[in-house]
Design a protein around this motif. Structure first.
Motif, PDB file in Angstrom:
ATOM      1  N   LYS A 260       2.863  10.233  -5.204  1.00  0.00           N
ATOM      2  CA  LYS A 260       2.834   8.938  -4.536  1.00  0.00           C
ATOM      3  C   LYS A 260       3.863   8.914  -3.407  1.00  0.00           C
ATOM      4  CE  LYS A 260       1.469   6.754  -8.880  1.00  0.00           C
ATOM      5  NZ  LYS A 260       1.836   5.776  -9.935  1.00  0.00           N
ATOM      6  N   VAL A 261       3.418   8.403  -2.236  1.00  0.00           N
ATOM      7  CA  VAL A 261       4.271   8.360  -1.053  1.00  0.00           C
ATOM      8  C   VAL A 261       4.352   6.922  -0.555  1.00  0.00           C
ATOM      9  CG1 VAL A 261       4.687   9.287   1.257  1.00  0.00           C
ATOM     10  CG2 VAL A 261       3.503  10.688  -0.449  1.00  0.00           C
ATOM     11  N   SER A 262       5.563   6.423  -0.412  1.00  0.00           N
ATOM     12  CA  SER A 262       5.779   5.041  -0.003  1.00  0.00           C
ATOM     13  C   SER A 262       5.300   4.795   1.432  1.00  0.00           C
ATOM     14  CB  SER A 262       7.266   4.695  -0.119  1.00  0.00           C
ATOM     15  OG  SER A 262       7.558   3.466   0.513  1.00  0.00           O
ATOM     16  N   HIS A 263       4.963   3.533   1.698  1.00  0.00           N
ATOM     17  CA  HIS A 263       4.526   3.145   3.040  1.00  0.00           C
ATOM     18  C   HIS A 263       5.610   3.375   4.075  1.00  0.00           C
ATOM     19  CE1 HIS A 263       6.877  -0.390   1.867  1.00  0.00           C
ATOM     20  NE2 HIS A 263       6.961  -0.681   3.159  1.00  0.00           N
ATOM     21  N   ARG A 264       6.877   3.343   3.675  1.00  0.00           N
ATOM     22  CA  ARG A 264       7.989   3.506   4.604  1.00  0.00           C
ATOM     23  C   ARG A 264       7.951   4.865   5.289  1.00  0.00           C
ATOM     24  NH1 ARG A 264      10.621   1.242   0.177  1.00  0.00           N
ATOM     25  NH2 ARG A 264      11.450   3.286  -0.387  1.00  0.00           N
ATOM     26  N   TYR A 265       7.549   5.885   4.567  1.00  0.00           N
ATOM     27  CA  TYR A 265       7.505   7.233   5.133  1.00  0.00           C
ATOM     28  C   TYR A 265       6.268   7.436   6.008  1.00  0.00           C
ATOM     29  CZ  TYR A 265      11.294   8.203   1.906  1.00  0.00           C
ATOM     30  OH  TYR A 265      12.498   8.163   1.250  1.00  0.00           O
TER      31      TYR A 265
ATOM     32  N   ARG B 204       0.828  -1.207   0.000  1.00  0.00           N
ATOM     33  CA  ARG B 204       0.000   0.000   0.000  1.00  0.00           C
ATOM     34  C   ARG B 204       0.863   1.259   0.000  1.00  0.00           C
ATOM     35  NH1 ARG B 204      -5.116  -1.073   4.118  1.00  0.00           N
ATOM     36  NH2 ARG B 204      -5.928  -2.917   3.055  1.00  0.00           N
ATOM     37  N   ARG B 205       0.283   2.350  -0.464  1.00  0.00           N
ATOM     38  CA  ARG B 205       0.957   3.648  -0.454  1.00  0.00           C
ATOM     39  C   ARG B 205      -0.094   4.749  -0.430  1.00  0.00           C
ATOM     40  NH1 ARG B 205       3.396   3.166  -6.603  1.00  0.00           N
ATOM     41  NH2 ARG B 205       1.396   3.096  -7.713  1.00  0.00           N
ATOM     42  N   VAL B 206       0.364   5.940  -0.120  1.00  0.00           N
ATOM     43  CA  VAL B 206      -0.528   7.107  -0.086  1.00  0.00           C
ATOM     44  C   VAL B 206      -0.440   7.845  -1.410  1.00  0.00           C
ATOM     45  CG1 VAL B 206      -0.745   9.434   0.884  1.00  0.00           C
ATOM     46  CG2 VAL B 206      -0.676   7.472   2.396  1.00  0.00           C
ATOM     47  N   ILE B 207      -1.593   8.308  -1.883  1.00  0.00           N
ATOM     48  CA  ILE B 207      -1.671   9.112  -3.097  1.00  0.00           C
ATOM     49  C   ILE B 207      -2.247  10.476  -2.744  1.00  0.00           C
ATOM     50  CG2 ILE B 207      -2.584   9.318  -5.433  1.00  0.00           C
ATOM     51  CD1 ILE B 207      -0.711   6.976  -5.120  1.00  0.00           C
ATOM     52  N   LEU B 208      -1.500  11.534  -3.033  1.00  0.00           N
ATOM     53  CA  LEU B 208      -2.023  12.898  -2.946  1.00  0.00           C
ATOM     54  C   LEU B 208      -2.461  13.311  -4.344  1.00  0.00           C
ATOM     55  CD1 LEU B 208       0.525  14.723  -0.601  1.00  0.00           C
ATOM     56  CD2 LEU B 208      -1.804  14.023  -0.056  1.00  0.00           C
ATOM     57  N   GLU B 209      -3.745  13.598  -4.489  1.00  0.00           N
ATOM     58  CA  GLU B 209      -4.320  13.893  -5.802  1.00  0.00           C
ATOM     59  C   GLU B 209      -4.793  15.348  -5.837  1.00  0.00           C
ATOM     60  OE1 GLU B 209      -7.952  12.292  -8.702  1.00  0.00           O
ATOM     61  OE2 GLU B 209      -7.565  11.359  -6.750  1.00  0.00           O
ATOM     62  N   LEU B 210      -4.088  16.157  -6.614  1.00  0.00           N
ATOM     63  CA  LEU B 210      -4.418  17.581  -6.772  1.00  0.00           C
ATOM     64  C   LEU B 210      -5.206  17.767  -8.062  1.00  0.00           C
ATOM     65  CD1 LEU B 210      -3.996  20.534  -5.764  1.00  0.00           C
ATOM     66  CD2 LEU B 210      -1.951  20.588  -7.211  1.00  0.00           C
ATOM     67  N   ASN B 211      -6.371  18.418  -7.959  1.00  0.00           N
ATOM     68  CA  ASN B 211      -7.251  18.564  -9.117  1.00  0.00           C
ATOM     69  C   ASN B 211      -7.616  20.027  -9.324  1.00  0.00           C
ATOM     70  OD1 ASN B 211     -10.238  18.579 -10.334  1.00  0.00           O
ATOM     71  ND2 ASN B 211      -9.241  16.676 -10.950  1.00  0.00           N
ATOM     72  N   GLU B 212      -7.478  20.498 -10.559  1.00  0.00           N
ATOM     73  CA  GLU B 212      -7.758  21.900 -10.887  1.00  0.00           C
ATOM     74  C   GLU B 212      -9.201  22.065 -11.359  1.00  0.00           C
ATOM     75  OE1 GLU B 212      -5.930  25.568 -13.591  1.00  0.00           O
ATOM     76  OE2 GLU B 212      -5.538  23.474 -14.168  1.00  0.00           O
ATOM     77  N   LYS B 213      -9.864  23.095 -10.841  1.00  0.00           N
ATOM     78  CA  LYS B 213     -11.217  23.406 -11.269  1.00  0.00           C
ATOM     79  C   LYS B 213     -11.175  24.054 -12.650  1.00  0.00           C
ATOM     80  CE  LYS B 213     -13.960  25.087  -8.161  1.00  0.00           C
ATOM     81  NZ  LYS B 213     -14.607  26.047  -7.225  1.00  0.00           N
ATOM     82  N   HIS B 214     -11.966  23.513 -13.559  1.00  0.00           N
ATOM     83  CA  HIS B 214     -12.047  24.030 -14.928  1.00  0.00           C
ATOM     84  C   HIS B 214     -10.662  24.057 -15.590  1.00  0.00           C
ATOM     85  CE1 HIS B 214     -16.040  25.080 -13.694  1.00  0.00           C
ATOM     86  NE2 HIS B 214     -15.644  26.057 -12.908  1.00  0.00           N
TER      87      HIS B 214
END
Length: 277
Positions: free
Chosen positions: A267-272, A249-259
């Motif tokens: 993507k961030v590894s489980h180790r961190y 497993r890992r963490v995903i930070l998802e940045l989304n722009e409006k219009h």
């Protein structure tokens, strides 16, 4: 005083009439030559008789478990006693010249009800609200401290069209993980933030490998912007309930722009995640 006591007795008696009508009340006898002692499971907060020819005395200044009942000859009446925990006791009281019993030890099971259910609920609600206020205040203070600290644990950066998403730090404190995030807009066009999601991604094993994401709701967001102006840098924090990750497993930070289409995934590894500051 007589009028006040009569009205008060009527109000309290009416409030619990439903309980009394379904319960056969015990009778306690008293006279004017002896004290009849009533011992309750909790200290007495209030004791009221329905007629002046009956007197129930108890210590109003210092909590005590017993009260004394005396009576003058006359019609029967009632006695209502409320303990400091809200338990209610109700009895028929009668005059009797010769008494065979001078002490009554009242069990809690004799209570006809409790006056405090709603009060208790309101106290719990107030306590809960105070707890939330305290948590919010602590989150704000700790997040401000982390932004001033400017500590970096690694370099997690992803860019798209001169918009840069960075994870500066992960800090563990009081059963929460704090993600210190930075967005830098090096373009000449403002960036309108639609959302920034933090999800846990699981890599499924097998012949047909697939990815599954589970969105994690922050417990607190600090200084999350709605817009990043051209050539501007913003820093903010997501506080999450404490969690750890297995190797798949890992963490995903998802940045989304409006219009817009300047969307970024970091993507961030489980180790961190498992070894925060």
């Amino acid at each position: 005083m007589k009028t006040y006591m009569s009205i008060l007795t009527l109000i309290i008696t009416s409030a619990f009439m439903g309980a009394q009508t379904s319960t056969t009340l015990d009778t306690i006898y008293a006279n004017d030559t002896k004290n009849v002692a009533l011992f309750f499971p909790e200290p007495i907060r209030q004791g009221i008789t329905g007629s002046d020819n009956f007197v129930f005395t108890y210590n109003r200044d210092k909590e005590q478990y017993f009260g004394l009942l005396q009576a003058k000859q006359g019609k029967e009446s009632n006695l209502l006693v409320i303990n400091n925990n809200g338990s209610i006791f109700s009895y028929i009281v009668k005059y009797k010249a010769q008494l065979s019993k001078l002490n009554y030890f009242i069990p809690l099971a004799s209570s006809i009800g409790n006056e405090k259910p709603k009060v208790k609920d309101s106290i719990q609600t107030e306590t809960s609200e105070k707890s939330i206020e305290h948590d919010t205040y602590y989150y704000q203070k700790f997040c401000s401290y982390l932004l001033d600290l400017k500590q970096h644990f690694g370099y997690f950066t992803k860019r798209h069209s001169r918009v840069i998403l960075s994870l500066e730090n992960i800090v563990f404190d009081k059963e929460a993980l704090y993600f210190v995030i930075q967005i830098r807009n090096n373009s000449t066009l403002d960036y309108d933030l639609n959302f920034l999601k933090l999800s846990i991604e699981t890599r499924q094993k097998g012949k047909k490998k697939s990815l599954q994401r589970l969105y994690q709701e922050p417990i607190f967001k600090h200084h999350l912007p709605s817009k990043i102006a051209a050539n501007e840098t913003v820093r903010f924090i997501y506080a999450m309930h404490k969690f750890s990750l297995s190797k798949d497993r890992r963490v995903i930070l998802e940045l989304n722009e409006k219009h817009g289409e300047r969307n970024i995934e970091l993507k961030v590894s489980h180790r961190y995640i498992n070894n925060p500051n």
